[in-house]
Enzyme design. Structure first.
Site, PDB file in Angstrom:
ATOM      1  N   HIS A  56      56.979  32.221  14.146  1.00  0.00           N
ATOM      2  CA  HIS A  56      58.131  32.759  14.865  1.00  0.00           C
ATOM      3  C   HIS A  56      58.384  31.874  16.084  1.00  0.00           C
ATOM      4  O   HIS A  56      57.428  31.406  16.712  1.00  0.00           O
ATOM      5  CB  HIS A  56      57.865  34.193  15.346  1.00  0.00           C
ATOM      6  CG  HIS A  56      57.804  35.213  14.248  1.00  0.00           C
ATOM      7  ND1 HIS A  56      57.758  36.565  14.494  1.00  0.00           N
ATOM      8  CD2 HIS A  56      57.780  35.063  12.902  1.00  0.00           C
ATOM      9  CE1 HIS A  56      57.722  37.217  13.346  1.00  0.00           C
ATOM     10  NE2 HIS A  56      57.726  36.331  12.364  1.00  0.00           N
ATOM     11  N   GLU A  58      59.325  32.532  19.114  1.00  0.00           N
ATOM     12  CA  GLU A  58      58.786  33.039  20.383  1.00  0.00           C
ATOM     13  C   GLU A  58      57.290  32.726  20.510  1.00  0.00           C
ATOM     14  O   GLU A  58      56.814  32.335  21.576  1.00  0.00           O
ATOM     15  CB  GLU A  58      58.989  34.555  20.496  1.00  0.00           C
ATOM     16  CG  GLU A  58      60.437  35.010  20.380  1.00  0.00           C
ATOM     17  CD  GLU A  58      60.808  35.444  18.962  1.00  0.00           C
ATOM     18  OE1 GLU A  58      60.343  34.816  17.990  1.00  0.00           O
ATOM     19  OE2 GLU A  58      61.568  36.423  18.860  1.00  0.00           O
ATOM     20  N   CYS A  89      54.564  38.431  18.533  1.00  0.00           N
ATOM     21  CA  CYS A  89      55.022  37.482  19.548  1.00  0.00           C
ATOM     22  C   CYS A  89      54.846  38.047  20.950  1.00  0.00           C
ATOM     23  O   CYS A  89      54.489  37.314  21.878  1.00  0.00           O
ATOM     24  CB  CYS A  89      56.476  37.118  19.299  1.00  0.00           C
ATOM     25  SG  CYS A  89      56.703  36.180  17.778  1.00  0.00           S
TER      26      CYS A  89
END
Ligand SMILES: [Zn+2]
Length: 146
Positions: A56, A58, A89
């Site tokens: 991801h 983030e 995250c």
């Protein structure tokens, strides 16, 4: 409070998300900015491409910040992201020392667009167990020396 300067950087994160789609990746983008608004790093979701559930944007930026920035510098950065960070995250962001997050779509708004995004039931956990055995290496590691 989200300022017009925040909105400009958030639009850039949304642009990263849109570009990710053109690359065949999932539509999520993020960037990390310093206190003056300078973009320090950018990332998009590469879960499918990398066959990596942690890819991801983030979390990539949280890892980058923790690795590349001094803690006082990280604390003055802002993570701009096209969607509200997920639980995975969020944990990485906290540990990275990043000072602030600004997001576009909330988790609720994302789930309205993609119901599968919210289908993450908790995994059952059993414990604590074997305290005496498990505490040994931890206690030895943290025991003051000298
Ligand atoms: Zn995430």
């Amino acid at each position: 409070m989200i300022t017009s300067a925040d909105e400009a950087l958030l639009r850039r994160a949304i642009g990263i998300a849109a570009h990710a789609v053109t690359l065949g990746d999932a539509p999520y983008g993020s960037l990390l900015a310093g206190p003056d608004g300078a973009v320090l790093a950018e990332a998009h979701n590469t879960v499918r491409r990398d066959r990596d559930i942690t890819a991801h944007p983030e979390l990539k930026l949280a890892r980058w910040a923790a690795r590349e920035l001094a803690p006082d510098t990280a604390a003055r950065t802002t993570l701009y992201t096209s969607c509200q960070p997920c639980g995975m995250c969020d944990g990485g962001i906290v540990r990275s020392g990043i000072g602030r997050v600004v997001y576009a779509l909330s988790t609720e708004q994302l789930v309205a667009l993609n119901p599968a995004s919210g289908a993450w039931p908790a995994v059952p956990q059993d414990g604590p167990a074997l305290h005496d055995e498990a505490r040994g290496p931890v206690a030895a590691y943290y025991r003051p020396t000298g």
